[in-house]
Design an enzyme around this catalytic site. Structure first.
Site, mmCIF file in Angstrom:
data_model
loop_
_atom_site.group_PDB
_atom_site.id
_atom_site.type_symbol
_atom_site.label_atom_id
_atom_site.label_comp_id
_atom_site.label_asym_id
_atom_site.label_seq_id
_atom_site.Cartn_x
_atom_site.Cartn_y
_atom_site.Cartn_z
ATOM 1 N N GLU A 169 0.812 -1.325 0.146
ATOM 2 C CA GLU A 169 0.114 -0.008 0.271
ATOM 3 C C GLU A 169 0.724 1.430 0.087
ATOM 4 O O GLU A 169 1.816 1.243 0.977
ATOM 5 C CB GLU A 169 -0.677 0.346 0.966
ATOM 6 C CG GLU A 169 -2.142 -0.982 0.793
ATOM 7 C CD GLU A 169 -2.735 -1.216 2.746
ATOM 8 O OE1 GLU A 169 -2.879 0.168 3.028
ATOM 9 O OE2 GLU A 169 -3.415 -2.060 2.739
ATOM 10 N N LYS A 199 2.323 1.218 -41.981
ATOM 11 C CA LYS A 199 2.434 0.175 -41.324
ATOM 12 C C LYS A 199 1.536 0.019 -41.741
ATOM 13 O O LYS A 199 0.637 0.372 -40.776
ATOM 14 C CB LYS A 199 2.964 0.867 -40.029
ATOM 15 C CG LYS A 199 2.890 -0.106 -38.609
ATOM 16 C CD LYS A 199 3.867 0.598 -37.187
ATOM 17 C CE LYS A 199 2.317 1.055 -36.935
ATOM 18 N NZ LYS A 199 2.878 1.712 -35.418
#
Ligand code: R5P
Length: 321
Positions: free
Chosen positions: A44, A197
Site C-alpha cells: 500500500e 505500417k
C-alpha cells in the site's frame, strides 16, 4: 506577468522521475517540496507532505513510468493528500500519460483505459492536467478540467535540423504521424515521407509496407511519440534504408523502451546513426551501448509552462515561433 489567484507555487515529486522534478525546480529557481511517498510491506502506498500546502498552487510531478500501476496509485494518493491538506489548486504534471494507446473501443469487449485514468485523476481531486504529447488528441477530451498538452516534437526536429547536412527528410513511421512529419519538415526546411505500417492483432508486432515520398541520398529523421518495443521504428528504419537514405536518425518524445527495444535497435546492423529522446521518463532499463544516444531535456519547457499556469499567462505562446 499577471497577478495570480493562488498563493505561491509548491512542486512535489512522486517516485516516477524525481530527477526531472529537481531539474524543473532548478530551472524555475525554487526548491522542490518535501514529502514522503513510499510503500508499506503490504504494497500500500503512503504519502505525507512535509511542507505546508494550504492555499498554495501545488504541482505534482509524476510521469506514469514503470512500475506503471504503482506510479498511478502514487499520483492519485498524492492528489488526494494535497486536497485534504487544503491546497489552493492542484495540477497533475504527467509528462508521460500511460495507457494512452487505450483511447477507443476498436475491438469488442475492451476498455478505454485512458478515459478511466482521466476519471481517477479528476476524482482524486486534480484541478488541472499538464502533460506532453499524449498518444491521441482525444485524450484531452476525457477530462472535464483544463488540460495543457505541451509538445516536444519541435525540440527534436530543431536538433535534427541543426545537424543534418543534406536537405533533411522527416519520416512518419505510420500514417497517424503524417501531419506531424509534414509540419516539422516545414519547420526545418526539409521534406517529409510516410511509412505505411500495419499491425495485426494485439501482439505488439508492427510491419512496414511501403514508403510514400523520397529519401534517396538524404538525411532522415524517423520520429514517433513513443518507442515501446521498437518494432514500429525498426520497420521504418529498414524501409528508409531500403529506399537509399544516406543517414537515419530516430527520435521519440517518450523513451518507454521495453527490453525488446534494445534487442531491436541497439546494434550496428540496425542501421541507426543516432537515437534521440527527451527525459519525460527515466531510462529504467538502461542506456544504449552500440549507437549514439542524445537526451533533450523538457524540464525548461515544463518549468516555463508551470510559471505561466501560475501567473495566468498564455501556455500556447510558448510555441509561437
Ligand atoms: C503507435 O501508434 C505509436 O505512435 C507508436 O508508434 C507505438 O506506440 C510504438 O510502439 P512500438 O515501439 O512497440 O512499435
Amino acid at each position: 506577468m499577471m497577478a495570480t489567484t493562488f498563493n505561491e507555487i509548491a512542486i512535489f515529486s512522486g517516485n516516477g522521475h524525481p530527477a526531472l522534478a529537481e531539474e524543473i525546480c532548478t530551472h524555475m529557481g525554487i526548491k522542490l517540496g518535501d514529502c514522503d511517498v513510499f510503500q508499506f510491506s503490504n504494497e500500500e502506498v503512503f504519502v505525507r507532505y512535509l511542507d505546508n500546502v494550504r492555499e498554495r498552487d501545488v504541482f505534482i510531478v509524476q510521469p506514469i513510468v514503470s512500475p506503471v500501476n504503482t506510479s498511478l496509485m502514487e499520483l492519485f494518493i498524492m492528489i488526494d493528500a494535497a486536497r485534504r491538506a487544503s491546497a489552493g489548486r492542484i495540477t497533475a504534471v504527467v509528462p508521460y500519460y500511460a495507457y494512452g494507446r487505450s483511447d477507443k473501443k476498436d475491438q469488442p469487449r475492451i476498455p478505454i483505459t485512458a478515459r478511466l485514468v482521466a476519471n481517477f485523476i479528476e476524482t482524486a481531486g486534480a484541478d488541472r492536467l499538464l502533460s506532453m504529447d499524449m498518444h491521441a488528441g482525444q485524450i484531452q477530451g476525457f477530462f472535464n478540467v483544463p488540460v495543457d498538452e505541451l509538445t516536444a516534437f519541435p525540440l527534436l526536429a530543431d536538433y535534427f535540423g541543426s545537424i543534418s547536412q543534406l536537405s533533411p527528410v522527416v519520416v512518419a513511421p505510420d500514417s497517424g504521424r503524417a501531419k506531424m512529419a509534414r509540419d516539422l519538415s516545414e519547420r526545418i526546411g526539409g521534406d517529409f515521407a510516410i511509412v505505411d505500417k500495419q499491425r495485426t492483432g494485439n501482439n505488439e508486432v508492427a510491419e512496414a509496407m511501403n514508403l510514400v515520398g523520397s529519401v534517396e541520398g538524404r538525411d532522415c529523421l524517423v520520429l514517433d511519440d513513443e518507442i515501446l518495443t521498437g518494432g514500429t521504428i525498426a520497420a521504418a528504419v529498414d524501409t528508409a534504408r531500403a529506399n537509399g537514405a544516406r543517414t537515419v536518425r530516430v527520435a521519440c518524445v517518450h523513451p518507454v523502451f521495453a527490453a525488446r527495444a534494445y534487442e531491436l535497435l541497439d546494434h550496428q546492423d540496425a542501421g541507426i546513426d543516432e537515437i534521440i529522446f527527451t527525459d519525460t521518463l527515466p531510462l529504467v532499463r538502461g542506456e544504449f551501448q552500440s549507437i549514439p544516444q542524445k537526451t533533450i531535456s523538457i524540464a525548461p519547457l515544463l518549468g516555463d509552462a508551470i510559471n505561466r499556469i501560475h501567473s495566468g499567462g498564455s501556455v500556447g505562446a510558448l510555441f509561437n515561433k
